[in-house]
Motif scaffolding. Structure first.
Motif, PDB file in Angstrom:
ATOM      1  N   TRP A  26       0.827  -1.201   0.000  1.00  0.00           N
ATOM      2  CA  TRP A  26       0.000   0.000   0.000  1.00  0.00           C
ATOM      3  C   TRP A  26       0.865   1.256   0.000  1.00  0.00           C
ATOM      4  CZ3 TRP A  26      -4.923  -0.325  -1.344  1.00  0.00           C
ATOM      5  CH2 TRP A  26      -5.574  -1.554  -1.194  1.00  0.00           C
ATOM      6  N   ASP A  27       0.776   2.114   1.004  1.00  0.00           N
ATOM      7  CA  ASP A  27       1.400   3.433   0.922  1.00  0.00           C
ATOM      8  C   ASP A  27       2.920   3.397   0.951  1.00  0.00           C
ATOM      9  OD1 ASP A  27       0.587   2.580   3.569  1.00  0.00           O
ATOM     10  OD2 ASP A  27       1.395   4.456   4.340  1.00  0.00           O
ATOM     11  N   ARG A  80      -2.909  -6.085  -3.460  1.00  0.00           N
ATOM     12  CA  ARG A  80      -3.829  -5.037  -3.024  1.00  0.00           C
ATOM     13  C   ARG A  80      -5.282  -5.428  -3.294  1.00  0.00           C
ATOM     14  NH1 ARG A  80       0.393  -1.776  -4.699  1.00  0.00           N
ATOM     15  NH2 ARG A  80      -0.394  -1.576  -6.832  1.00  0.00           N
ATOM     16  N   TYR A 105      -7.868  -5.996  -0.126  1.00  0.00           N
ATOM     17  CA  TYR A 105      -9.100  -5.230   0.041  1.00  0.00           C
ATOM     18  C   TYR A 105     -10.310  -6.156   0.070  1.00  0.00           C
ATOM     19  CZ  TYR A 105     -12.941  -2.022  -0.787  1.00  0.00           C
ATOM     20  OH  TYR A 105     -14.132  -1.334  -0.682  1.00  0.00           O
ATOM     21  N   VAL A 153      -7.383   2.199   3.723  1.00  0.00           N
ATOM     22  CA  VAL A 153      -7.231   1.063   2.823  1.00  0.00           C
ATOM     23  C   VAL A 153      -8.520   0.255   2.678  1.00  0.00           C
ATOM     24  CG1 VAL A 153      -6.047  -1.158   2.559  1.00  0.00           C
ATOM     25  CG2 VAL A 153      -4.739   0.869   3.175  1.00  0.00           C
TER      26      VAL A 153
END
Length: 382
Positions: free
Chosen positions: A120-121, A149, A153, A176
């Motif tokens: 993610w980030d 990802r 999710y 997220v």
């Protein structure tokens, strides 16, 4: 009621494993599941010497040392672990454990240390530091992380309730997964450290010497302040690079036994912490010794260190991960040192104790059990 606890992997005894240890103290009869389990026989006390149900990754070549290379297989592997016979599923997750498959009549509570950081980030930082930001290998890595990802999710829908290890991670969970979470701070072994009021005129830092810990930043900053002494405890792949930046007032001690680490923490004027961590255990351990902290003002440190603008301060912050910002913070720290009481540092650290974690975790789980099944008479498998 039958309880299953699921963790990403078991290869060492670190932060996530300390959380697991306390979970098992609350529910010692729970069964344990993990992608892999390579904990030696003489070090299994923290999991109550339990037999662990593992995934097919356990038997893949070089899995003991190279398990991270099987990242692309981990979603499939965690989904093959069968927890269908359990009433309550508790996952402790920083990678894929929260993706365990469960049904509508089961209660799934996921304690999240962080959504998969490198997917993610922090993806761009991870790719850059791993040398995977270009070329064919880079394209493959980016494709794998893209698929991670999507899976991460989607599987958030299989979690009934999220617990975060800090409000900072709670914000990441919301960003997220768009899911609310409750924070229960990780357990810290604060009683392994003793308060020491009298301090000596040196600073200390301790960490693995890896890029995101920013130990090179600390060494560079103190090397530029020749009137101050810094001791660096820890080893890692960046050891030689960091040592080459150290001036004579900066001493790299390498790996040290716990007794040595504690001694330096107890005697130090201040503990320096430059990483952006999800929680950050070492600043709490330093405060348990009565030692104030100079920390980067982002991430979990903002929740574990009380700044100079707060009541009963226990340290100060620097705003940017730069040499100049850290040097300025050291000056502010020394100008205000008389306002920081070692007893306040110790008292603040005690709010993150193991006993506090067990009580908060037990209360949370059992409240959710009552909400789901609507009775006071259900017996949890303590």
């Amino acid at each position: 009621m039958k309880i299953a606890i699921v963790i990403d992997w078991l290869v060492t005894y670190a932060g996530a494993e300390k959380v697991l240890e306390q979970m098992l103290k609350v529910y010692p009869n729970a069964d344990l599941f993990s992608l892999i389990d390579f904990i030696p026989e003489n070090q299994r006390e923290f999991i109550l010497n339990k037999q662990v149900t593992t995934s097919f990754i356990q038997k893949l070549p070089f899995a003991k040392k190279k398990y991270r290379s099987y990242l692309s297989l981990m979603p499939l592997a965690i989904e093959q672990l069968d927890v269908s016979k359990y009433d309550i599923v508790i996952s402790s997750s920083h990678c894929v454990a929260k993706g365990i498959i469960n049904g509508p009549d089961q209660l799934h509570i996921s304690y999240v240390h962080s959504p998969i950081r490198y997917a993610w980030d922090l993806q761009h930082q991870y790719l850059r530091e791993s040398g995977l930001n270009k070329g064919i290998k880079g394209l493959i890595a980016k494709r794998i992380l893209h698929k991670m990802r999507l899976w991460d999710y989607r599987t958030s829908n299989g979690v009934d309730y999220f617990l975060s290890n800090s409000d900072y991670i709670g914000r990441r969970i919301w960003k997220v997964y768009r899911r609310e979470s409750n924070t229960i701070y990780p357990p810290v072994s604060v009683n392994d450290f003793e308060l020491q009021i009298q301090k000596e005129n040196f600073y200390v830092t301790a960490s693995r010497l890896v890029p995101y810990k920013k130990m090179d930043l600390i060494v560079e900053a103190f090397s530029a302040m020749s009137d101050k002494t810094l001791y660096v405890i820890g080893t890692g792949p960046d050891f030689n690079k960091i040592k080459s930046k150290a001036a004579s007032n900066v001493k790299l001690l390498g790996y040290q036994e716990f007794s040595v680490l504690k001694d330096y923490m107890q005697r130090a004027k201040g503990f320096v912490f430059a990483a952006e961590e999800d929680f950050g255990i070492t600043p709490v351990e330093a405060q348990a010794c009565g030692t104030p902290v100079i920390a980067y003002g982002k991430g979990g440190a903002l929740e574990t260190v009380r700044g100079l603008d707060q009541e009963r301060p226990t340290g100060t912050f620097f705003k940017e991960q730069t040499v100049d910002s850290l040097k300025a913070a050291v000056r502010v720290f020394e100008e205000n040192y008389q306002h920081i009481n070692p007893n306040n540092c110790r008292d603040n650290a005690l709010t993150f104790s193991e006993e506090r974690f067990r009580n908060e975790f037990r209360d949370y789980v059992e409240n959710k059990v009552r909400e789901k099944w609507g009775t006071e008479n259900l017996m949890l498998n303590h």
